[in-house]
Design a protein around this motif. Structure first.
Motif, PDB file in Angstrom:
ATOM      1  N   ASP A  48     -25.904 -17.554 -43.371  1.00 29.35           N
ATOM      2  CA  ASP A  48     -24.680 -18.207 -42.934  1.00 29.35           C
ATOM      3  C   ASP A  48     -23.702 -18.116 -44.099  1.00 29.35           C
ATOM      4  OD1 ASP A  48     -25.346 -20.181 -44.745  1.00 29.35           O
ATOM      5  OD2 ASP A  48     -25.511 -21.790 -43.275  1.00 29.35           O
ATOM      6  N   TYR A  49     -22.676 -18.950 -44.100  1.00 33.54           N
ATOM      7  CA  TYR A  49     -21.662 -18.825 -45.148  1.00 33.54           C
ATOM      8  C   TYR A  49     -22.138 -19.343 -46.507  1.00 33.54           C
ATOM      9  CZ  TYR A  49     -18.480 -17.857 -41.286  1.00 33.54           C
ATOM     10  OH  TYR A  49     -17.880 -17.294 -40.193  1.00 33.54           O
ATOM     11  N   GLU A  50     -23.217 -20.120 -46.528  1.00 35.45           N
ATOM     12  CA  GLU A  50     -23.671 -20.723 -47.775  1.00 35.45           C
ATOM     13  C   GLU A  50     -24.986 -20.162 -48.293  1.00 35.45           C
ATOM     14  OE1 GLU A  50     -23.916 -24.914 -47.303  1.00 35.45           O
ATOM     15  OE2 GLU A  50     -21.752 -25.209 -47.167  1.00 35.45           O
ATOM     16  N   ALA A  51     -25.841 -19.657 -47.420  1.00 35.38           N
ATOM     17  CA  ALA A  51     -27.180 -19.267 -47.841  1.00 35.38           C
ATOM     18  C   ALA A  51     -27.655 -18.055 -47.057  1.00 35.38           C
ATOM     19  CB  ALA A  51     -28.156 -20.436 -47.652  1.00 35.38           C
ATOM     20  N   SER A  52     -28.664 -17.396 -47.618  1.00 40.23           N
ATOM     21  CA  SER A  52     -29.310 -16.278 -46.928  1.00 40.23           C
ATOM     22  C   SER A  52     -30.810 -16.364 -47.165  1.00 40.23           C
ATOM     23  CB  SER A  52     -28.781 -14.932 -47.445  1.00 40.23           C
ATOM     24  OG  SER A  52     -29.257 -14.669 -48.762  1.00 40.23           O
ATOM     25  N   ALA A  53     -31.577 -15.762 -46.263  1.00 35.94           N
ATOM     26  CA  ALA A  53     -33.035 -15.747 -46.391  1.00 35.94           C
ATOM     27  C   ALA A  53     -33.560 -14.416 -45.888  1.00 35.94           C
ATOM     28  CB  ALA A  53     -33.658 -16.899 -45.604  1.00 35.94           C
ATOM     29  N   ARG A  54     -34.557 -13.896 -46.604  1.00 31.66           N
ATOM     30  CA  ARG A  54     -35.178 -12.631 -46.208  1.00 31.66           C
ATOM     31  C   ARG A  54     -36.666 -12.716 -46.509  1.00 31.66           C
ATOM     32  NH1 ARG A  54     -34.217  -7.359 -49.714  1.00 31.66           N
ATOM     33  NH2 ARG A  54     -36.296  -7.910 -50.478  1.00 31.66           N
ATOM     34  N   PRO A 119     -26.354 -10.773 -48.784  1.00 34.54           N
ATOM     35  CA  PRO A 119     -26.015 -10.736 -50.216  1.00 34.54           C
ATOM     36  C   PRO A 119     -27.212 -10.309 -51.046  1.00 34.54           C
ATOM     37  CG  PRO A 119     -26.208 -13.015 -49.429  1.00 34.54           C
ATOM     38  CD  PRO A 119     -26.257 -12.135 -48.220  1.00 34.54           C
ATOM     39  N   SER A 120     -26.948  -9.592 -52.107  1.00 36.92           N
ATOM     40  CA  SER A 120     -28.017  -9.143 -52.996  1.00 36.92           C
ATOM     41  C   SER A 120     -28.466 -10.278 -53.901  1.00 36.92           C
ATOM     42  CB  SER A 120     -27.557  -7.954 -53.843  1.00 36.92           C
ATOM     43  OG  SER A 120     -26.420  -8.319 -54.613  1.00 36.92           O
ATOM     44  N   LEU A 121     -29.668 -10.153 -54.440  1.00 41.13           N
ATOM     45  CA  LEU A 121     -30.182 -11.169 -55.356  1.00 41.13           C
ATOM     46  C   LEU A 121     -29.416 -11.084 -56.671  1.00 41.13           C
ATOM     47  CD1 LEU A 121     -32.605 -13.247 -55.334  1.00 41.13           C
ATOM     48  CD2 LEU A 121     -33.801 -11.600 -56.778  1.00 41.13           C
ATOM     49  N   PRO A 122     -28.950 -12.242 -57.200  1.00 39.84           N
ATOM     50  CA  PRO A 122     -28.276 -12.212 -58.512  1.00 39.84           C
ATOM     51  C   PRO A 122     -29.234 -11.773 -59.620  1.00 39.84           C
ATOM     52  CG  PRO A 122     -27.912 -14.306 -57.360  1.00 39.84           C
ATOM     53  CD  PRO A 122     -28.988 -13.585 -56.616  1.00 39.84           C
ATOM     54  N   GLN A 123     -28.740 -11.766 -60.834  1.00 46.38           N
ATOM     55  CA  GLN A 123     -29.558 -11.368 -61.979  1.00 46.38           C
ATOM     56  C   GLN A 123     -30.708 -12.360 -62.185  1.00 46.38           C
ATOM     57  OE1 GLN A 123     -27.418 -11.307 -65.682  1.00 46.38           O
ATOM     58  NE2 GLN A 123     -29.258 -11.004 -66.919  1.00 46.38           N
ATOM     59  N   THR A 234     -30.954 -16.807 -51.141  1.00 45.04           N
ATOM     60  CA  THR A 234     -29.815 -17.077 -52.005  1.00 45.04           C
ATOM     61  C   THR A 234     -29.045 -18.272 -51.459  1.00 45.04           C
ATOM     62  OG1 THR A 234     -28.292 -15.611 -50.805  1.00 45.04           O
ATOM     63  CG2 THR A 234     -29.580 -14.630 -52.609  1.00 45.04           C
ATOM     64  N   VAL A 235     -28.315 -18.946 -52.334  1.00 42.50           N
ATOM     65  CA  VAL A 235     -27.505 -20.090 -51.930  1.00 42.50           C
ATOM     66  C   VAL A 235     -26.264 -20.145 -52.806  1.00 42.50           C
ATOM     67  CG1 VAL A 235     -28.805 -21.639 -53.460  1.00 42.50           C
ATOM     68  CG2 VAL A 235     -27.517 -22.587 -51.541  1.00 42.50           C
ATOM     69  N   ARG A 236     -25.145 -20.479 -52.198  1.00 39.82           N
ATOM     70  CA  ARG A 236     -23.884 -20.559 -52.933  1.00 39.82           C
ATOM     71  C   ARG A 236     -23.891 -21.775 -53.839  1.00 39.82           C
ATOM     72  NH1 ARG A 236     -19.193 -23.201 -52.085  1.00 39.82           N
ATOM     73  NH2 ARG A 236     -19.891 -23.957 -50.039  1.00 39.82           N
ATOM     74  N   LEU A 237     -23.388 -21.612 -55.071  1.00 41.39           N
ATOM     75  CA  LEU A 237     -23.312 -22.717 -56.019  1.00 41.39           C
ATOM     76  C   LEU A 237     -22.182 -23.672 -55.630  1.00 41.39           C
ATOM     77  CD1 LEU A 237     -23.703 -20.787 -59.406  1.00 41.39           C
ATOM     78  CD2 LEU A 237     -25.480 -21.964 -58.100  1.00 41.39           C
ATOM     79  N   LEU A 238     -22.335 -24.933 -56.000  1.00 34.72           N
ATOM     80  CA  LEU A 238     -21.278 -25.913 -55.812  1.00 34.72           C
ATOM     81  C   LEU A 238     -20.326 -25.877 -56.997  1.00 34.72           C
ATOM     82  CD1 LEU A 238     -23.325 -28.997 -54.524  1.00 34.72           C
ATOM     83  CD2 LEU A 238     -22.090 -27.297 -53.179  1.00 34.72           C
ATOM     84  N   ASP A 239     -19.067 -26.142 -56.732  1.00 34.34           N
ATOM     85  CA  ASP A 239     -18.082 -26.195 -57.812  1.00 34.34           C
ATOM     86  C   ASP A 239     -18.270 -27.472 -58.631  1.00 34.34           C
ATOM     87  OD1 ASP A 239     -16.921 -23.816 -56.970  1.00 34.34           O
ATOM     88  OD2 ASP A 239     -15.555 -24.846 -55.593  1.00 34.34           O
ATOM     89  N   GLY A 240     -17.848 -27.422 -59.884  1.00 31.34           N
ATOM     90  CA  GLY A 240     -17.888 -28.605 -60.730  1.00 31.34           C
ATOM     91  C   GLY A 240     -19.177 -28.723 -61.510  1.00 31.34           C
ATOM     92  N   ARG A 241     -19.281 -29.783 -62.281  1.00 33.98           N
ATOM     93  CA  ARG A 241     -20.447 -30.064 -63.110  1.00 33.98           C
ATOM     94  C   ARG A 241     -20.843 -31.519 -62.942  1.00 33.98           C
ATOM     95  NH1 ARG A 241     -20.773 -25.457 -63.195  1.00 33.98           N
ATOM     96  NH2 ARG A 241     -20.785 -23.973 -64.925  1.00 33.98           N
ATOM     97  N   LEU A 242     -22.135 -31.792 -62.962  1.00 30.90           N
ATOM     98  CA  LEU A 242     -22.596 -33.170 -62.965  1.00 30.90           C
ATOM     99  C   LEU A 242     -22.444 -33.753 -64.365  1.00 30.90           C
ATOM    100  CD1 LEU A 242     -25.883 -33.098 -60.847  1.00 30.90           C
ATOM    101  CD2 LEU A 242     -23.610 -33.826 -60.160  1.00 30.90           C
TER     102      LEU A 242
END
Length: 372
Positions: A48-54, A119-123, A234-242
């Motif tokens: 979907d727009y935030e995550a992928s699974a394979r 989406p491809s796997l990040p580093q 994969t999952v999209r990161l959230l903006d900002g910092r805790l």
């Protein structure tokens, strides 16, 4: 496309990939799962727009390799009612068929050309033990926020330090703050990262990746990826910092109580029965009696229980907590004995294991006790 596979293997693969599918989407193909057979294996993918699974699984036999896109949740519903044993799957014109032991189902095929690329796997930054990672995510996720208007607080901080070989997971909703540290194997000695991942998504991922072996952890500027035993997500990161927890967790001169975790969990559950709404559970510790008195409720509707507890640093200490927050914090620990560090009513309090290690810590804000 045509292949044969065990029903259980197909069901597990479809269920694993379907968990990222959106419940509702204005783009119909995003409700689809992509099935791809090649080299004797079946690959099932969703996004979907935030995550992928394979996920890749062994197929008993690939008669004709190929690809097909079908509605994922409908396929999962079919898999759940299929008879046990081998099933045959094939594309017949504009229909995808699934049959086994006399049962036969057909599904409409979705247009492949409209399906976005996965989406491809990040580093890959390193790896962590699957069981430890799943446990740590579960421990901190209870403190993550639920308010979508503050999206960063709905996430879990994922901090990587290659030099110390430490992964830090942290979450807070401003009223509590949970932190877990665990070892990880960095791909390079200088690997470091500090990102925020959706607590809901990370919890689903950690639960689904299995309980043994190493999970590869991958990161780039916008996404996190995890790979284990043929599963990749994969999952999209959230903006900002805790906010950083270092200063918050530095309690100077606290009173320290030591309690039996299981007995405390039961006592909190018991007295919380009369804690309407957000009314707190009050805990009064006495060094002279080596006890803690738990109380909740108002006026005539009250409950209480006394437990053994040692107290150092003060002759007496009274604190009060939101019953749900306290129960969540206690449930995240497995050690038989816990330490409760307290600064006083309306101030910070911290729960750790008996040794006071920094591996697992949970900070709670005490509220003003309403009871006398």
């Amino acid at each position: 496309m045509e292949f044969r596979i065990e029903c259980s293997a197909l069901t597990e693969a479809v269920a694993w990939a379907a968990r990222v599918l959106p419940v509702r989407s204005p783009v119909p193909v995003l409700g689809g799962l992509l099935l791809d057979t090649e080299g004797g294996r079946l690959r099932v993918s969703g996004l979907d727009y935030e995550a992928s699974a394979r996920i890749d699984v062994e197929a008993a036999e690939v008669v004709r390799p190929g690809k097909v896109l079908v509605m994922g949740r409908r396929l999962l519903d079919i898999c759940k009612v299929l008879p046990d044993g081998p099933v045959e799957c094939a594309v017949e014109g504009s229909r995808f068929t699934v049959s086994g032991d006399g049962a036969r189902f057909g599904l409409s095929v979705l247009p492949l050309d409209d399906y976005p690329a996965l989406p491809s796997l990040p580093q890959v930054r390193g790896a962590v033990e699957a069981a430890e990672f799943a446990a740590a995510v579960a421990d901190v996720a209870v403190a993550a926020g639920r308010d979508d208007t503050l999206p960063t607080l709905t996430g879990i901080r994922l901090g990587l330090d290659g030099e110390s070989g430490t992964m830090t997971l942290a979450a807070t909703d401003r009223y509590r703050f949970a932190v877990r540290t665990l070892p990880w194997k960095a791909a390079a000695g200088d690997e470091s990262a500090d990102v925020v991942v959706s607590a809901r998504r990370l919890t689903e991922i950690a639960r689904s990746l299995g309980r043994s072996g190493l999970v590869s952890v991958a990161l780039d500027a916008g996404s996190a990826g995890f790979e284990h035993a043929g599963m990749r997500t994969t999952v999209r990161l959230l903006d900002g910092r805790l906010p950083r927890h270092d200063k918050l967790f530095a309690l100077e001169g606290p009173a320290v109580a030591v309690l039996d975790r299981a007995r405390l969990v039961e006592a909190v559950k018991r007295v919380s029965v009369v804690a309407d709404g957000d009314s707190p559970v009050q805990m009064t510790f006495s060094a002279a009696d080596n006890s803690v008195h738990l109380q909740a409720g108002y006026e005539d509707d009250v409950a209480s229980q006394r437990l053994p507890a040692t107290l150092e640093g003060a002759p007496e200490m009274t604190v009060a907590f939101h019953p749900g927050y306290l129960a969540d914090a206690l449930a995240s620990f497995e050690e038989p004995t816990l330490r409760l560090l307290m600064m006083g009513a309306g101030q910070r309090a911290m729960i750790t294991d008996e040794a006071g290690s920094e591996t697992h810590r949970h900070l709670l804000m005490s509220v003003r006790p309403p009871l006398v």
